[in-house]
Design an enzyme around this catalytic site. Sequence first.
Site, PDB file in Angstrom:
ATOM      1  N   HIS A 261       0.874  -1.172   0.000  1.00 52.59           N
ATOM      2  CA  HIS A 261       0.000   0.000   0.000  1.00 52.59           C
ATOM      3  C   HIS A 261       0.916   1.229   0.000  1.00 52.59           C
ATOM      4  CE1 HIS A 261      -3.244   2.780   0.953  1.00 52.59           C
ATOM      5  NE2 HIS A 261      -4.124   1.782   0.883  1.00 52.59           N
ATOM      6  N   CYS A 272      -4.732  -5.659   8.402  1.00 50.99           N
ATOM      7  CA  CYS A 272      -3.649  -6.188   7.579  1.00 50.99           C
ATOM      8  C   CYS A 272      -2.349  -5.427   7.838  1.00 50.99           C
ATOM      9  CB  CYS A 272      -4.018  -6.096   6.101  1.00 50.99           C
ATOM     10  SG  CYS A 272      -5.244  -7.320   5.597  1.00 50.99           S
TER      11      CYS A 272
END
Length: 296
Positions: A261, A272
């Site tokens: 990300h 996560c």
Amino acid sequence: MGSTRRTGRWAMVAAVAVLLAAGGAVLMTRLSAPAARTPASAAPTMTAPSPSASPTPTPTRTPAPTYDLAGVPKVDVFALIPALHTDAHPSQKLSGEVVRPKADRAPVFASPGGEPVAYLPHTDPYGGTTVPVVERRDGWVKVLLVGRAHVPSHGDAGQLTGWLRADDVTTRTLPAQVEVDISKHRIDIVRGDDRERIAGDFAWGREETPTPHGRAFIMMVRAAPSLAYTRGRPVVYLSVQSPALDGFGGADVAVTAFHYHDAHSGAISNGCLRLGASAITALAALPPGTPVTIRP
């Protein structure tokens, strides 16, 4: 006189018959002996036959019982199996030993013996079939499993465990393990005495959607094009699910994963572990079943 002779012959025949009946072996020994006469005072000798060696009995093994698994649930990421227990020792270190079913299905037990409460498949589209060993007993292995006993709103959603018969699985040892330390902001891949730091900055779950702690394992590695924030990089899915969410993104599962990300620092995720590109590349190279330990 003739009568006397006949009587003597019959007496001799009778005596020989008695000797044959009572001492046939002695007579045969004498008949087989050399021609020299045996002194009357010498007792006849015999050679006892050598006892034949008794064959070593081949140990017989009682075949393991077979089970009809048609009525028990499959262990997979979607499963809810309340008959199985969550991990009672989540902080204990894993050895790296993993097992996988030999046949299409291996019965899973809540405790050694008894009846199976589920089965572990040899293959599954979502992985989770190569599982770490956490304990061994005579003929049995206790392993970590995917799935949940309950969703968080109805009970303990922690990492599942179960027992497999050692004869039902193949065993190997994986060379690497992953260690995550949230408070120290580090993720390492450990191979024996070698420790590779792959991340010193990453993101983890917010207070209301925390990252689960304890031991788990890599369930599967798969690209997820529908998740635009991964930018095409693979997602490393773990065996453990959210301790707070029953489901996520419209699905009835809430799997924890390592993934890429752009924003990957601090307590900002839904549970996560968000990482940079190089860290995801390193983790994606590890095989399914690789142990992962997450410390708070």
